[in-house]
Design an enzyme around this catalytic site. Structure first.
Site, PDB file in Angstrom:
ATOM      1  N   ARG A  40     -15.266  12.980 -20.082  1.00 33.27           N
ATOM      2  CA  ARG A  40     -15.981  12.990 -18.800  1.00 33.27           C
ATOM      3  C   ARG A  40     -15.314  13.892 -17.767  1.00 33.27           C
ATOM      4  O   ARG A  40     -15.993  14.488 -16.925  1.00 33.27           O
ATOM      5  CB  ARG A  40     -16.107  11.555 -18.260  1.00 33.27           C
ATOM      6  CG  ARG A  40     -16.995  11.435 -17.012  1.00 33.27           C
ATOM      7  CD  ARG A  40     -17.169   9.984 -16.601  1.00 33.27           C
ATOM      8  NE  ARG A  40     -18.151   9.824 -15.542  1.00 33.27           N
ATOM      9  CZ  ARG A  40     -17.856   9.466 -14.287  1.00 33.27           C
ATOM     10  NH1 ARG A  40     -16.585   9.224 -13.944  1.00 33.27           N
ATOM     11  NH2 ARG A  40     -18.805   9.342 -13.387  1.00 33.27           N
ATOM     12  N   ILE A  66     -22.935  12.885 -10.832  1.00 32.42           N
ATOM     13  CA  ILE A  66     -22.739  12.402 -12.200  1.00 32.42           C
ATOM     14  C   ILE A  66     -22.745  10.885 -12.109  1.00 32.42           C
ATOM     15  O   ILE A  66     -22.026  10.295 -11.306  1.00 32.42           O
ATOM     16  CB  ILE A  66     -21.428  12.935 -12.811  1.00 32.42           C
ATOM     17  CG1 ILE A  66     -21.245  12.427 -14.255  1.00 32.42           C
ATOM     18  CG2 ILE A  66     -20.219  12.602 -11.967  1.00 32.42           C
ATOM     19  CD1 ILE A  66     -20.056  13.075 -14.978  1.00 32.42           C
ATOM     20  N   SER A  67     -23.603  10.245 -12.875  1.00 37.43           N
ATOM     21  CA  SER A  67     -23.739   8.792 -12.805  1.00 37.43           C
ATOM     22  C   SER A  67     -22.439   8.110 -13.215  1.00 37.43           C
ATOM     23  O   SER A  67     -21.642   8.657 -13.979  1.00 37.43           O
ATOM     24  CB  SER A  67     -24.865   8.307 -13.723  1.00 37.43           C
ATOM     25  OG  SER A  67     -26.123   8.763 -13.275  1.00 37.43           O
ATOM     26  N   GLN A  68     -22.247   6.893 -12.708  1.00 33.93           N
ATOM     27  CA  GLN A  68     -21.069   6.140 -13.116  1.00 33.93           C
ATOM     28  C   GLN A  68     -21.179   5.816 -14.602  1.00 33.93           C
ATOM     29  O   GLN A  68     -22.286   5.662 -15.152  1.00 33.93           O
ATOM     30  CB  GLN A  68     -20.933   4.867 -12.290  1.00 33.93           C
ATOM     31  CG  GLN A  68     -22.002   3.819 -12.541  1.00 33.93           C
ATOM     32  CD  GLN A  68     -21.842   2.623 -11.626  1.00 33.93           C
ATOM     33  OE1 GLN A  68     -22.479   2.543 -10.589  1.00 33.93           O
ATOM     34  NE2 GLN A  68     -20.974   1.691 -12.026  1.00 33.93           N
TER      35      GLN A  68
END
Length: 217
Positions: A40, A66-68
């Site tokens: 990530r 960016i999504s969790q």
């Protein structure tokens, strides 16, 4: 684009993240394996890389985030991905969700409206070994020339479920989409027949809005 290293430290942090996601209810083994494999920190700005394996969202430019990791894992789990399935992702964004789906064995087609993000991920994902078909276009329209799809995932908050996407879903297929205006409800839609659909709700969530059209750089 320079691809930074993926160190033993990063890999250890990913395993801690996997354990955290398990405590939060993520149980699908291939989802957890993919989260443990995908670096990530390589999908976000270097200034945030020290926090990459915290369960938080971060800005990625072009007004997007960016999504969790929990959100990525939840959507991936709800999608029930099987290796080799043909999947449409609406909203490539940082490319992280796409990488997770490819790591799970999906045959992925991903569409992004922001030219800046499209250009970035079209370069980054192949360099990291994640192979998929990427398109710059309007997510509301999907990819009718490539349809139908076994599964569809939408990674932005849609005010309604686009009919064009529903028509591109195979009978028996699943769509996972956050639906709502300011806050959304994580929704899973199963296509039962040519005209019948079944909906399930999986709690409130918050995404950047899904916009019409395409955005040039």
């Amino acid at each position: 684009m320079i691809v930074r290293e993926d160190s033993f430290r990063h890999k250890g942090l990913r395993q801690r993240l996997v354990q955290e996601l398990q405590k939060k209810g993520i149980t699908h083994p291939r989802v957890l394996e993919a989260i443990g494999r995908v670096p990530r920190h390589l999908f976000i700005d270097p200034s945030f890389s020290g926090f990459a394996y915290q369960d938080k969202a971060f800005p990625i430019g072009a007004g997007q985030t960016i999504s969790q990791p929990y959100t990525v894992a939840l959507q991936s789990q709800l999608l029930e991905v099987q290796p080799g399935e043909k999947i449409l992702e609406v909203g490539t964004g940082s490319g992280y969700q796409a990488a997770v789906l490819v790591a799970m064995g999906a045959k992925l087609f991903s569409i992004e409206r922001q030219k800046e993000l499209y250009d970035r991920t079209a370069s980054l994902l192949p360099k990291l070994g994640f192979l998929l078909r990427q398109y710059w276009g309007d997510g509301y329209q999907g990819l009718p020339d490539v349809a139908p799809f076994d599964k569809i995932i939408v990674t932005a908050g849609a005010p309604y479920v686009p009919k064009e996407l529903l028509t591109q879903l195979k009978v028996g297929g699943l769509m996972v989409i956050p639906v709502g205006e300011n806050r959304q409800v994580m929704t899973r839609i199963r296509r039962l027949s040519d005209i019948d659909f079944e909906k399930e709700a999986f709690g409130d969530c918050a995404f950047v809005p899904m916009l019409n059209g395409i955005e040039k750089k």
